[in-house]
Design an enzyme around this catalytic site. Sequence first.
Site, PDB file in Angstrom:
ATOM      1  N   HIS A   1      69.236  18.130  27.886  1.00 10.70           N
ATOM      2  CA  HIS A   1      69.445  18.476  26.487  1.00 10.70           C
ATOM      3  C   HIS A   1      70.446  19.610  26.323  1.00 10.70           C
ATOM      4  O   HIS A   1      71.044  19.765  25.252  1.00 10.70           O
ATOM      5  CB  HIS A   1      68.109  18.842  25.835  1.00 10.70           C
ATOM      6  CG  HIS A   1      67.192  17.677  25.682  1.00 10.70           C
ATOM      7  ND1 HIS A   1      65.840  17.743  25.931  1.00 10.70           N
ATOM      8  CD2 HIS A   1      67.432  16.385  25.323  1.00 10.70           C
ATOM      9  CE1 HIS A   1      65.282  16.566  25.712  1.00 10.70           C
ATOM     10  NE2 HIS A   1      66.222  15.722  25.349  1.00 10.70           N
TER      11      HIS A   1
ATOM     12  N   CYS B   1      22.307  55.757  10.440  1.00 11.17           N
ATOM     13  CA  CYS B   1      22.378  55.287   9.060  1.00 11.17           C
ATOM     14  C   CYS B   1      21.315  55.994   8.222  1.00 11.17           C
ATOM     15  O   CYS B   1      20.208  56.279   8.697  1.00 11.17           O
ATOM     16  CB  CYS B   1      22.156  53.775   9.041  1.00 11.17           C
ATOM     17  SG  CYS B   1      21.978  53.048   7.394  1.00 11.17           S
TER      18      CYS B   1
ATOM     19  N   CYS C   1      30.769  57.034   3.332  1.00 17.38           N
ATOM     20  CA  CYS C   1      31.298  56.924   1.975  1.00 17.38           C
ATOM     21  C   CYS C   1      32.155  58.149   1.684  1.00 17.38           C
ATOM     22  O   CYS C   1      31.666  59.285   1.745  1.00 17.38           O
ATOM     23  CB  CYS C   1      30.149  56.817   0.972  1.00 17.38           C
ATOM     24  SG  CYS C   1      30.687  56.870  -0.753  1.00 17.38           S
TER      25      CYS C   1
ATOM     26  N   HIS D   1      30.394  53.181  -5.425  1.00 19.16           N
ATOM     27  CA  HIS D   1      31.353  53.912  -4.594  1.00 19.16           C
ATOM     28  C   HIS D   1      32.055  52.898  -3.689  1.00 19.16           C
ATOM     29  O   HIS D   1      31.385  52.193  -2.921  1.00 19.16           O
ATOM     30  CB  HIS D   1      30.654  54.981  -3.765  1.00 19.16           C
ATOM     31  CG  HIS D   1      29.987  56.041  -4.602  1.00 19.16           C
ATOM     32  ND1 HIS D   1      29.181  57.025  -4.064  1.00 19.16           N
ATOM     33  CD2 HIS D   1      30.025  56.281  -5.940  1.00 19.16           C
ATOM     34  CE1 HIS D   1      28.740  57.816  -5.027  1.00 19.16           C
ATOM     35  NE2 HIS D   1      29.242  57.377  -6.182  1.00 19.16           N
TER      36      HIS D   1
ATOM     37  N   CYS E   1      37.800  45.941  -3.397  1.00 18.41           N
ATOM     38  CA  CYS E   1      38.863  44.967  -3.124  1.00 18.41           C
ATOM     39  C   CYS E   1      38.428  43.936  -2.083  1.00 18.41           C
ATOM     40  O   CYS E   1      39.075  42.903  -1.926  1.00 18.41           O
ATOM     41  CB  CYS E   1      40.124  45.667  -2.624  1.00 18.41           C
ATOM     42  SG  CYS E   1      40.830  46.865  -3.764  1.00 18.41           S
TER      43      CYS E   1
ATOM     44  N   CYS F   1      43.988  27.823  18.151  1.00 20.01           N
ATOM     45  CA  CYS F   1      43.187  26.645  18.506  1.00 20.01           C
ATOM     46  C   CYS F   1      42.998  25.709  17.318  1.00 20.01           C
ATOM     47  O   CYS F   1      42.801  24.504  17.498  1.00 20.01           O
ATOM     48  CB  CYS F   1      41.841  27.074  19.072  1.00 20.01           C
ATOM     49  SG  CYS F   1      40.922  28.218  18.029  1.00 20.01           S
TER      50      CYS F   1
ATOM     51  N   HIS G   1      36.143  29.507  17.305  1.00 15.74           N
ATOM     52  CA  HIS G   1      37.010  28.699  18.158  1.00 15.74           C
ATOM     53  C   HIS G   1      36.912  27.225  17.774  1.00 15.74           C
ATOM     54  O   HIS G   1      35.829  26.714  17.481  1.00 15.74           O
ATOM     55  CB  HIS G   1      36.591  28.885  19.618  1.00 15.74           C
ATOM     56  CG  HIS G   1      37.505  28.232  20.607  1.00 15.74           C
ATOM     57  ND1 HIS G   1      38.847  28.520  20.686  1.00 15.74           N
ATOM     58  CD2 HIS G   1      37.267  27.291  21.562  1.00 15.74           C
ATOM     59  CE1 HIS G   1      39.394  27.796  21.652  1.00 15.74           C
ATOM     60  NE2 HIS G   1      38.461  27.038  22.184  1.00 15.74           N
TER      61      HIS G   1
END
Length: 791
Positions: free
Chosen positions: A55, A175, A187, A218, A240, A311, A745
């Site tokens: 090629h 926590c 936060c 918050h 968001c 994959c 996967h």
Amino acid sequence: MACKHVDSTELRVPTPAQSVYREDCTQCFDSIDDPDGLNVCLHCFNGGCCAERNHAKLHHQSTKHPLVLNIQRSRKKIKREEPPQKVSKLAIAAETEADRYDTRTEVRCYECGVGDIDKQSGKLPIVVDGVLKANTFAKQAEVQAWEQEITPCDHTLCVEQEQGRQIASQDLGHCSMCDLKENLWLCLQCGNLGCGRQQFGGVGGNSHALKHTELTSHAVAVKLGSLTPDGTADIYCYACNEERTDPELAAHLAHWGINISEREKTEKSLTEMQIEQNLRWEFSMTTEDGKELKPIFGEGFTGLKNLGNSCYLASVLQCLFSIPAFAHRYFHPGELPPSTSSPAEDLETQMRKIADGLLSGRYSYPDSDVIASEDSPYIPHQKGLAPAMLKHLIGRGHEEFSTMRQQDAFELLLHLLKLITRSPHSSPVEDPVKIFRFVMEQRLQCNSCNKVRYRSDEQDNISIPVPVRRRLRVINSDQPGEKPKDEFEPVTLKECLDIFTGAEEVELTCPACNSKAGFTKRSLFKTFPDVLAVNARRFELVNWVPTKLDVPVIVDDEPFDLDVYKSSGQQDGEELLPEDSDMSASAQFMPNEVALGQLEAMGFPRVRCEKALYATGNTDADTAMNWLFSHMEDADIDVPLELESPVSGTASSSVNPESLEMMGAMGISAPQARKALKETGGDLERAVDWVFSHPNDQGDFGDDANDNSEKTDSESAMAGRSELPARFRLRSIVCHKGGSIHAGHYVAFTRKSIPNEASEAWVLYNDEKVVKAVDVEEMKKFAYVYFFHRA
């Protein structure tokens, strides 16, 4: 050897923006690792093989570019006692290419007919050095795709922090709502510490940071374990629902007594964990007695390398090229490749390249670079082919498929089929996508006056809902910390199809009797395709994240009939609704049934789904879902879609001349453009999409067609076949492991003849590994995409 072209003005060092194809040929998968190596054009940096196909010489003949750099690479032999570990994006290997390979280069000139030109002559030193040091095309595309731009948002830029205080170190250890000590998010507004979501944390999480957001509104939190002294960290905006950056992170942390310059990173970032998770998913490659499955080699048994979350592409390609129509369209071993100046940028060339790679058997042989010891259980698999050029071409300009992130294999299938249909198919070859096309007929009947309306829509797939019936798993008392996990009752394919084709009630005002009693709607097959692509929808929204449910769907290997799902059309005695009447203002917009079903399966109300699809051009569920997330707070989000009705039917009989002209400039014929604009109410964007989703529609020829007696014949041609029986048999599937279609996967299973075996068997394609499958029955239950061939 001397050559007059070494001082040519056309010789230039490749710029960072130029692609250098110095790994494999742009028209086949011959590479620098083959004995003859690869010739890289020193004028345009195209890579061409120089063995029997040559090629590189064809490229010279078409471009008249004389000089090439021949690169030959050989792997330094290694001896492996165990299977190789997967390459991790997280590891920075000190090993260089020189440590792994021996490389030989030679400059040749086609025009002068000489080789072994002095690389120190003319401009060759800087040009050759530039070619060898430049990023390869695959690497360049990968780097660009991995560059995920994470930006600040209004919430991170305008954090209103409460009164500052010094948070004691012991209070940063777990926590505030549970005892978890890892995956902790602070936060930035009030200083609360909460654990993250389990699907993101990787080491467990009870979503208490999200719970805090729901209680307080918050929005912005930072992952403490990801903090680095140079000021980087995982910052998440729950408002968001996106990763963000905070330009004032150091100051915001100092407000709570945290000195970022003294912090050390102790946990992986979100991106690192997603990469690691995607690389960790493995399908069983061993038999029940623990022996590794024996690889299969030969024609049609070639694997594809994982380019990094690719994959989903490999599994779809394996299924498509197991279909005879695709092989017939793109596999032409005795023909010259298409004539094009940029083969790497030409879809026809790249589809032929992938067909040759997968079907010829030319590249299907054990990896010769790996020598297993006699006592080793490791069986060398093939190297696999890297479809980097095709992946780049498919993803070019697409917001998702241009990245290195994991994607939805079904959405990739639809996108690829659309690209193939849009590409030229000169006679005598045909668009192979036509084997997927068929017609669904929708029947609407007024619940009051019983008048009906029929509507036909051409499709190339169906997306079936999978009913969810949970049953709680009993937890072993020896494992008190283990949480109950939902299990699901199995359902049959027939049950899913019954739901898909079942009747449903829709709220419309009847134009014939003015009743508000609504309509009964049902969609059935008017024609059947040669290959039916079926997407099984097993999703629901969890914390506004689409989560896959492992609901088993029972699918037999034997052929089955779809005759019962064929539409009978208009029956004697049925009275049709007036053709020019409006069912309602909003009925002028017909939502994409596949996308609508996917959105509803995620838990979105139908009103919101229709509004999102209309706002985003009625294209796909992913785009509509992103619109929904960004408009969740709209005051009118739950108000039914209302469009202005056309006056006296003018919108349905005339089109905007400017829109007609713009579509003509895109290469769309006037009849097709005219009909598309009428079908979509004049919406230009949706009209273009309509054209490409109805490629066989001749269009609207206007008043001139009234005298054309042949018009009825051309318009009556429908996709698919209507004759019965319509018997289908499962031939291939795309399977997925993982909790989300955007992680985990994908692999493919296809049914085909195996060398030296009397009957067909299922073959597993797991990236570059190709083996005879042993657990197909289990995989069929959880397949994501099914391909049924007409028997």
